[in-house]
Design an enzyme around this catalytic site. Sequence first.
Site, PDB file in Angstrom:
ATOM      1  N   SER A 206       0.952  61.775   5.085  1.00 10.61           N
ATOM      2  CA  SER A 206       1.131  60.962   3.835  1.00 10.61           C
ATOM      3  C   SER A 206       1.621  62.058   2.556  1.00 10.61           C
ATOM      4  O   SER A 206       0.974  63.094   2.776  1.00 10.61           O
ATOM      5  CB  SER A 206      -0.313  60.224   3.539  1.00 10.61           C
ATOM      6  OG  SER A 206      -0.537  60.093   1.916  1.00 10.61           O
TER       7      SER A 206
ATOM      8  N   TYR B 262      -9.674  60.262   1.712  1.00 12.67           N
ATOM      9  CA  TYR B 262      -8.536  59.860   2.485  1.00 12.67           C
ATOM     10  C   TYR B 262      -7.452  60.949   3.034  1.00 12.67           C
ATOM     11  O   TYR B 262      -6.916  61.161   3.931  1.00 12.67           O
ATOM     12  CB  TYR B 262      -7.944  58.649   1.870  1.00 12.67           C
ATOM     13  CG  TYR B 262      -6.521  58.303   2.355  1.00 12.67           C
ATOM     14  CD1 TYR B 262      -6.330  57.693   3.633  1.00 12.67           C
ATOM     15  CD2 TYR B 262      -5.462  58.469   1.580  1.00 12.67           C
ATOM     16  CE1 TYR B 262      -4.959  57.574   4.152  1.00 12.67           C
ATOM     17  CE2 TYR B 262      -4.324  58.360   2.075  1.00 12.67           C
ATOM     18  CZ  TYR B 262      -3.956  57.846   3.398  1.00 12.67           C
ATOM     19  OH  TYR B 262      -2.628  57.462   3.962  1.00 12.67           O
TER      20      TYR B 262
ATOM     21  N   LYS C 255      -5.807  63.105   6.290  1.00 13.10           N
ATOM     22  CA  LYS C 255      -4.543  63.434   6.761  1.00 13.10           C
ATOM     23  C   LYS C 255      -4.259  64.993   6.973  1.00 13.10           C
ATOM     24  O   LYS C 255      -3.626  65.307   7.807  1.00 13.10           O
ATOM     25  CB  LYS C 255      -3.592  62.576   5.587  1.00 13.10           C
ATOM     26  CG  LYS C 255      -3.579  61.338   5.472  1.00 13.10           C
ATOM     27  CD  LYS C 255      -3.101  60.658   6.785  1.00 13.10           C
ATOM     28  CE  LYS C 255      -3.019  58.925   6.861  1.00 13.10           C
ATOM     29  NZ  LYS C 255      -2.530  58.462   8.060  1.00 13.10           N
TER      30      LYS C 255
END
Length: 349
Positions: free
Chosen positions: A129, A153, A157
């Site tokens: 991302s 979050y 990644k």
Amino acid sequence: MAQSILVTGGAGYIGSHTVLQLLLGGYKTVVVDNLDNASEIALFKVKELAGDFGENLTFHKLDLRNKPALEELFSVTKFNAVIHFAGLKAVGESVQKPLLYFDNNLIGTITLLEVMAAYGCKNLVFSSSATVYGWPKKVPCTEEFPLQAMNPYGRTKLFIEEICRDIHRSDSEWKIILLRYFNPVGAHPSGKIGEDPRGTPNNLMPFVQQVAVGRRPALTVFGNDYLTKDGTGVRDYIHVLDLADGHIAALCKLDDPKIGCEVYNLGTGKGTSVLEMVAAFEKASGKKIPLVMAGRRPGDAEIVYASTEKAERELNWKAKYGIDEMCRDQWNWASKNPYGYESPNNNTN
């Protein structure tokens, strides 16, 4: 022999669109998904849209942290490659529940990689991302930018990217492509599959569509005092079908003997402000979207968009759709399915 591809999280928003493109491309596709933030109805719709190719789709409800179940799947099917989407993805929730995110996203991925290695499947496309760029000091973001995630979050990644790089250094048989996506929007032009978040949406466009269909009274715009053309944040919105095609291009690139562990941005290379996106959606839907202006959210960057030259050059991939098509397809999906896959016309019984 058709290649056999395992797609984790394949019932989700980007996963389901990619599964459809895989089927249409002649791939045998096996989906695993724990349906935590997805609906099996999406896969019924994908099967319909794929026509005769739909026979090449199989689904297993499975959590990646369940190693015995994953090993059983690998013991009966030989996979050529894995496309790994599965993971929790709500930024706000990750701040509230970091351990949930580290457990689900990191442990799930490590288990997947262990099983892949044990069964000799060392080809991976991972959905990373643009959050790994944090708050970029300048734009466009190139793949060489320093990495710094601003929330749990994003850190999952980033950690998974690092794990992939370390695995490849330890064993050069691994071929891994990390795809950093920007802001996926839109839906399949048929209006049969699209984004259907559980609970409160985390991204702009599902919010906008819920206002347009009457599920929410107004759109809250966070921050209208940024140093941008209209004061609202600027992002790189990309049509979900362009993203899906980017995964097919990455899969083909894994055949390149020179690939080790490589990273590519998937975006349009253009920045669009929140208000520009809302205006495009109003045009597509013919609906007025009432706005409520609120303060900036902590951790939100001002302007983020992709440098896409590397993907264009090495994957031979370029986004085809602009924001008008994104909004047109998103409204087509939303107007036909105002409550997502729970809408009455989606009963598959």
